[in-house]
Design a protein around this motif. Structure first.
Motif, mmCIF file in Angstrom:
data_model
loop_
_atom_site.group_PDB
_atom_site.id
_atom_site.type_symbol
_atom_site.label_atom_id
_atom_site.label_comp_id
_atom_site.label_asym_id
_atom_site.label_seq_id
_atom_site.Cartn_x
_atom_site.Cartn_y
_atom_site.Cartn_z
ATOM 1 N N GLY A 1 -2.802 19.136 1.833
ATOM 2 C CA GLY A 1 -3.805 18.083 1.904
ATOM 3 C C GLY A 1 -3.423 16.982 0.933
ATOM 4 N N SER A 2 -3.350 15.718 1.423
ATOM 5 C CA SER A 2 -2.781 14.648 0.605
ATOM 6 C C SER A 2 -3.603 13.367 0.605
ATOM 7 N N ASP A 3 -3.439 12.639 -0.505
ATOM 8 C CA ASP A 3 -3.883 11.248 -0.634
ATOM 9 C C ASP A 3 -2.679 10.339 -0.436
ATOM 10 N N ASP A 4 -2.960 9.055 -0.364
ATOM 11 C CA ASP A 4 -1.896 8.055 -0.293
ATOM 12 C C ASP A 4 -1.310 7.823 -1.689
ATOM 13 N N LEU A 5 -0.023 7.572 -1.746
ATOM 14 C CA LEU A 5 0.634 7.211 -3.003
ATOM 15 C C LEU A 5 0.484 5.705 -3.229
ATOM 16 N N PRO A 6 -0.069 5.300 -4.374
ATOM 17 C CA PRO A 6 -0.285 3.869 -4.614
ATOM 18 C C PRO A 6 0.997 3.040 -4.578
ATOM 19 N N GLU A 7 2.125 3.648 -4.997
ATOM 20 C CA GLU A 7 3.370 2.872 -5.090
ATOM 21 C C GLU A 7 4.077 2.696 -3.754
ATOM 22 N N THR A 8 3.549 3.298 -2.682
ATOM 23 C CA THR A 8 4.173 3.138 -1.363
ATOM 24 C C THR A 8 3.223 2.359 -0.458
ATOM 25 N N ALA A 9 3.078 1.084 -0.753
ATOM 26 C CA ALA A 9 2.102 0.253 -0.041
ATOM 27 C C ALA A 9 2.421 0.118 1.439
ATOM 28 N N THR B 1 7.778 14.811 0.704
ATOM 29 C CA THR B 1 7.539 14.416 2.105
ATOM 30 C C THR B 1 6.069 14.434 2.489
ATOM 31 N N ALA B 2 5.167 14.675 1.518
ATOM 32 C CA ALA B 2 3.762 14.852 1.883
ATOM 33 C C ALA B 2 2.817 14.018 1.018
ATOM 34 N N GLY B 3 3.264 12.858 0.545
ATOM 35 C CA GLY B 3 2.386 11.981 -0.205
ATOM 36 C C GLY B 3 1.957 12.578 -1.527
ATOM 37 N N ARG B 4 0.754 12.230 -1.961
ATOM 38 C CA ARG B 4 0.212 12.746 -3.221
ATOM 39 C C ARG B 4 -0.551 14.035 -2.920
ATOM 40 N N SER C 1 -3.503 12.766 10.651
ATOM 41 C CA SER C 1 -4.048 11.746 9.751
ATOM 42 C C SER C 1 -5.430 11.261 10.144
ATOM 43 N N GLN C 2 -5.844 11.491 11.378
ATOM 44 C CA GLN C 2 -7.117 10.968 11.878
ATOM 45 C C GLN C 2 -8.206 12.045 11.833
ATOM 46 N N ALA C 3 -9.397 11.638 11.349
ATOM 47 C CA ALA C 3 -10.555 12.531 11.333
ATOM 48 C C ALA C 3 -11.814 11.683 11.481
ATOM 49 N N GLU D 1 0.311 7.852 3.287
ATOM 50 C CA GLU D 1 0.645 9.276 3.453
ATOM 51 C C GLU D 1 -0.578 10.174 3.512
ATOM 52 N N SER D 2 -1.774 9.611 3.553
ATOM 53 C CA SER D 2 -2.983 10.434 3.567
ATOM 54 C C SER D 2 -3.030 11.303 4.825
ATOM 55 N N GLY D 3 -3.609 12.485 4.681
ATOM 56 C CA GLY D 3 -3.814 13.336 5.849
ATOM 57 C C GLY D 3 -3.467 14.784 5.588
ATOM 58 N N LEU D 4 -3.397 15.528 6.676
ATOM 59 C CA LEU D 4 -3.041 16.944 6.639
ATOM 60 C C LEU D 4 -1.598 17.071 7.107
ATOM 61 N N HIS D 5 -0.698 17.463 6.186
ATOM 62 C CA HIS D 5 0.727 17.602 6.505
ATOM 63 C C HIS D 5 1.062 19.083 6.707
ATOM 64 N N VAL D 6 1.901 19.346 7.695
ATOM 65 C CA VAL D 6 2.358 20.711 7.965
ATOM 66 C C VAL D 6 3.863 20.736 7.709
ATOM 67 N N LEU D 7 4.293 21.559 6.727
ATOM 68 C CA LEU D 7 5.688 21.586 6.301
ATOM 69 C C LEU D 7 6.330 22.942 6.564
#
Length: 575
Positions: free
Chosen positions: A76-84, A57-60, A106-108, A88-94
């Motif tokens: 802390g995540s990057d975008d997954l290339p296969e989910t165009a 649930t939190a990208g790469r 996601s915004q900074a 998913e980039s950003g700071l996720h709280v789980l």
């Protein structure tokens, strides 16, 4: 109602069985203690980490942080290339329990201050109460907490940030920009002071001792920097391990030892720079990429990733988590395989829950986070004991074991001296109670404890079953174990025979001896003494010979069993 043994018919007991059980127990001595037992697939008390959940649930995921106050899992995540279609980039709280996303920041700010979607490469430190300080490409230092619409941030002047750590004050962070180490203000990214080293780009900060360890793998050195003076105070030579690739540099906050992932090993030095040893793990083509520490268990958690290059010998695509005692570097748990965790899409990260019960490992290649929980195989603390009973007596066997999670128990029985074992239907409690039958003689019983970490079994206990005494003392012509008494002692009597013959043919003294002998013989229904002669004036109890010795032994046995001897006296016949 006590059940009988399920593999044999039951047999009713009698009052005389109680005496037989007391005498048999005294003869057998103390029961044999069976505590200890043996492990099945793994030794008793073996620690393992098992996968209990996987979050996608939190990208790469590139870095993980368990907040010490809010207990939330920051990713802390990057975008997954296969989910165009989704970024998913950003700071996720789980939620750590199930991976539910509480929020995503996601915004900074960019270099001009304009907000934009930013990947988060490294989580630097927790903010008080909730939130985190983090690094985002290329030179951003940001802060955010659960629920924020956007992060606050500023850009550090100079080159890209290659590593960061919490600073010596709450308002600063330490950053590496290649071989340049700086202390930077979080809110403004202003550089307060800096130091240029020979080389390197990764470091670790020991806040307790005010020391930074800055690793230069190309020159095989790690430098100790005093944070107060911002000067190098020592340089430690690193061993020539592998190709010199540095996977991480981390400090054990408890001991101050510095752990450097170098090539295919982890090199460990103490706080003074003395070499403590080298940790191996993973095997094959795996390399150490992340480490975390737990002060409560004094353990280090190291994540090893496969290279992901199948052309290299030993490459299987799988990583591994290893756990080590920080004091002597020995293995603290069995290695846990991390399927598919390789380094082709970035380095893994690890977060350890205080106490070491739960560990989180990121897998950038698969876009998932694995939750692993600690389990300990059963350790036997009490086992069943050897028993000797009469048929029809109730038998209770007890066993106990410790383990995480708490193990279940199942009792087993062997009818062939332990060569094969069968489960006892329904016997799944710590105490197994049944009624012994004659067919149970020689059977062995053990308890098997099972949990997620393994199987352990108690030392088997052997059950000895003796025949129950069903005689009542009357009827027929009983045997005569006592033989013929001394001619001077009179008849010991035959309480098991005719009720009219108590003292036999003896004289007055013989009658007294016969009465006592008859009472003793009545317990088994046998004639104890034979025909006696004329006793001296002292009577039978004052005489010597076989009758007196047997009566003394009989009285001792009955006294040991707690029985009260009651004498019944009949008047002498005259004429």
């Amino acid at each position: 109602m006590t059940p009988r043994h399920p593999l044999a018919p039951g047999r009713a007991g009698t009052a005389s069985a109680a005496l037989a059980l007391v005498l048999a127990s005294a003869a057998a001595g103390s029961p044999v203690s069976a505590a200890g037992g043996e492990g099945g697939d793994v030794p008793q008390g073996t620690v393992v980490y098992r996968t209990t959940a996987q979050f996608t649930t939190a990208g790469r995921a590139r870095d993980l942080l368990l907040h010490p106050d809010s207990k939330k899992l920051y990713v802390g995540s990057d975008d997954l290339p296969e989910t165009a279609e989704v970024n998913e980039s950003g700071l996720h709280v789980l939620e750590p329990a199930d991976g539910t996303v509480r929020s995503t920041v996601s915004q900074a700010p960019g270099p001009t201050g304009a907000l934009g979607r930013r990947a988060v490469r490294q989580l630097v430190a927790p903010l008080p109460g909730d939130g985190a300080v983090f690094v985002y490409p290329l030179r951003g230092i940001g802060t955010a907490k659960d629920g924020d619409a956007a992060a606050a941030g500023a850009w550090v002047p100079g080159g890209p940030v290659t590593d960061a750590a919490a600073g010596p004050t709450p308002s600063t962070v330490l950053v590496a920009q290649g071989s340049v180490l700086s202390e930077v203000d979080i809110a403004t990214a202003t550089v307060r002071r800096s130091l240029t080293l020979e080389g390197g780009e990764r470091f670790a900060y020991d806040r307790t001792r005010g020391t930074v360890w800055f690793t230069d793998p190309g020159n095989r050195r790690t430098h100790r920097v005093d944070v107060t003076t911002f000067q190098v105070t020592a340089s430690i030579e690193l061993p020539p391990v592998g190709d010199g690739f540095a996977g991480f540099t981390e400090v054990d906050p408890e001991t101050g030892a510095v752990w450097v992932g170098l090539g295919s090993s982890v090199v460990v030095h103490d706080a003074s720079g003395k070499r403590l040893g080298t940790v191996k793990g993973g095997g094959g083509a795996d390399t150490p990429r992340a480490a975390g520490f737990d002060a409560g268990t004094h353990e280090a958690f190291v994540v090893w990733q496969d290279t992901g290059d199948t052309s290299q010998p030993g490459s299987d695509g799988d990583g591994v988590l290893t756990v080590h005692h920080t004091r002597d570097l020995t293995e603290a748990a069995r290695p846990a395989v991390l399927p598919g965790n390789h380094a082709q899409s970035g380095s893994a990260a690890v977060a350890v829950q205080p106490g070491g019960a739960t560990v989180f490992v990121s897998d950038p290649a698969a876009g998932r986070i694995t939750r692993l929980e600690r389990a300990t195989s059963p350790r036997i603390v009490r086992g069943p004991e050897d028993r000797t009973v009469t048929a029809g007596a109730e038998v209770s066997l007890t066993a106990q074991a410790e383990g995480t999670p708490p193990p279940t128990v199942a009792w087993q029985v062997s009818t062939d001296a332990g060569r094969t074992w069968q489960a006892v239907p329904g016997a799944t409690a710590a105490t197994y109670t049944f009624r012994a039958a004659a067919a149970d003689n020689g059977r062995r019983h053990r308890a098997e404890f099972v949990n997620d970490a393994g199987v352990s079994r108690t030392v088997p206990a052997t059950l000895t079953v003796t025949a129950a005494d069903t005689t009542t003392g009357g009827g027929g012509t009983p045997p005569t174990p006592g033989g013929t008494a001394s001619p001077t002692g009179g008849s010991a009597g035959g309480a098991g025979g005719s009720a009219d013959t108590v003292g036999g043919a003896g004289s007055t003294g013989g009658s007294a001896g016969g009465s006592a002998g008859g009472s003793a013989g009545g317990a088994s229904g046998a004639t104890v003494g034979g025909t006696g002669g004329t006793a001296p004036a002292g009577g039978a109890l004052a005489s010597t010979g076989t009758a007196v010795a047997f009566l003394a032994a009989g009285a001792l046995v009955l006294t040991t069993a707690g029985w009260v001897l009651v004498r019944r006296t009949r008047p002498r016949r005259t004429g």
